[in-house]
Motif scaffolding. Structure first.
Motif, PDB file in Angstrom:
ATOM      1  N   GLU A 198       0.828  -1.210   0.000  1.00 23.74           N
ATOM      2  CA  GLU A 198       0.000   0.000   0.000  1.00 23.74           C
ATOM      3  C   GLU A 198       0.859   1.255   0.000  1.00 23.74           C
ATOM      4  N   LEU A 199       1.946   1.221   0.742  1.00 24.74           N
ATOM      5  CA  LEU A 199       2.839   2.373   0.852  1.00 24.74           C
ATOM      6  C   LEU A 199       3.831   2.461  -0.304  1.00 24.74           C
ATOM      7  N   GLY A 200       3.844   1.456  -1.155  1.00 24.77           N
ATOM      8  CA  GLY A 200       4.781   1.450  -2.272  1.00 24.77           C
ATOM      9  C   GLY A 200       6.213   1.168  -1.859  1.00 24.77           C
ATOM     10  N   ILE A 201       6.389   0.427  -0.753  1.00 24.71           N
ATOM     11  CA  ILE A 201       7.726   0.126  -0.256  1.00 24.71           C
ATOM     12  C   ILE A 201       8.450  -0.805  -1.232  1.00 24.71           C
ATOM     13  N   THR A 202       9.656  -0.432  -1.611  1.00 25.11           N
ATOM     14  CA  THR A 202      10.473  -1.261  -2.499  1.00 25.11           C
ATOM     15  C   THR A 202      11.601  -1.960  -1.759  1.00 25.11           C
ATOM     16  N   ASP A 260       7.294 -10.403  -1.260  1.00 22.01           N
ATOM     17  CA  ASP A 260       7.148 -10.382  -2.711  1.00 22.01           C
ATOM     18  C   ASP A 260       7.482  -9.006  -3.273  1.00 22.01           C
ATOM     19  N   ASN A 261       8.408  -8.993  -4.236  1.00 21.98           N
ATOM     20  CA  ASN A 261       8.774  -7.771  -4.966  1.00 21.98           C
ATOM     21  C   ASN A 261       9.323  -6.675  -4.068  1.00 21.98           C
ATOM     22  N   ILE A 262       9.862  -7.066  -2.909  1.00 18.96           N
ATOM     23  CA  ILE A 262      10.478  -6.101  -1.991  1.00 18.96           C
ATOM     24  C   ILE A 262      11.852  -6.643  -1.605  1.00 18.96           C
ATOM     25  N   GLU A 263      12.871  -5.833  -1.794  1.00 18.91           N
ATOM     26  CA  GLU A 263      14.225  -6.235  -1.423  1.00 18.91           C
ATOM     27  C   GLU A 263      14.409  -6.100   0.088  1.00 18.91           C
ATOM     28  N   SER A 292      20.883   5.399  -2.049  1.00 13.58           N
ATOM     29  CA  SER A 292      20.727   4.767  -3.363  1.00 13.58           C
ATOM     30  C   SER A 292      19.267   4.444  -3.647  1.00 13.58           C
ATOM     31  N   ILE A 293      18.516   4.084  -2.610  1.00 11.01           N
ATOM     32  CA  ILE A 293      17.084   3.838  -2.773  1.00 11.01           C
ATOM     33  C   ILE A 293      16.372   5.130  -3.173  1.00 11.01           C
TER      34      ILE A 293
END
Length: 216
Positions: free
Chosen positions: A52-56, A71-74, A101-102
């Protein structure tokens, strides 16, 4: 002058007063430090909420927490204990550079430890000093307003003071000792210490929230 209620709030000790409970609950949630940088304890790390927060990217700074695949989060893990003798400094540049870098890649990061009180806030403070254009004093005040339960342990604060001096050539936070209580704290927390002149109240906080382990 900080009053007793403010001290209770700042240490996140809840009671039947709705205002205190609300502030206590705030410390169990995800706090937005910058538009792309979030801080929390482990309980708040829920995959659906992260998406929801768009955390990557998630950075776990607690050695006792298992790695949590998302899933899809480093996920990055830092093997750090929340004790004054832990070597925070060896990780500061690594995590600060990782966060930068993020940001440069338009990512969004959540950094957490067990409670979001000591370890993960220490890295956030260091990032704000190295890349955020803030002094350590300004960084602490910024984070404290958003998340009033932040309280890096004494050893971590000493590392952060040294880090600020190396990065900015100045020290804006200093350790102070209250002889009545025999306790040393960073001066940014000194107002809280003034409230603890009643020895019985100080002892209560030490017993209930591990206060002595942080600032003894």
């Amino acid at each position: 002058m900080v009053n007793l209620e403010a001290a209770v709030e700042s240490f996140c000790i809840g009671n039947s007063d709705g205002k205190l409970i609300q502030k206590r609950n705030l410390c169990s949630e995800i706090s937005s430090i910058l538009p792309w940088l979030f801080l929390s304890g482990a309980r708040a790390v829920r995959e659906a909420r992260l998406h929801e927060l768009g955390i990557t990217n998630v950075i776990n700074t607690a050695v006792e927490l298992p790695e949590q695949p998302l899933d899809n989060i480093e996920v990055t893990t830092v093997q750090l204990q929340d004790v004054p003798g832990a070597n925070l400094s060896q990780y500061l540049h690594q995590i600060c550079d990782k966060l930068e870098s993020i940001r440069l890649s338009d990512g969004r990061a959540l950094i957490h430890c067990v409670a979001g009180v000591s370890r993960s806030p220490s890295f956030v403070l260091a990032y704000l000093v190295k890349y955020g254009g803030m002094s350590l004093r300004e960084a602490y005040q910024h984070v404290y307003i958003i998340r009033p339960c932040v309280r890096p342990n004494l050893g971590f604060f000493e590392h952060l003071i040294a880090f600020e001096y190396l990065e900015r050539g100045e020290s804006t936070v200093h350790m102070v000792t209250n002889p009545e209580l025999g306790m040393t704290v960073p001066d940014v927390c000194e107002n809280e210490l003034h409230v603890l002149k009643d020895q019985r109240w100080a002892l209560s906080i030490k017993e209930r929230r591990g206060f002595e382990n942080r600032y003894a």
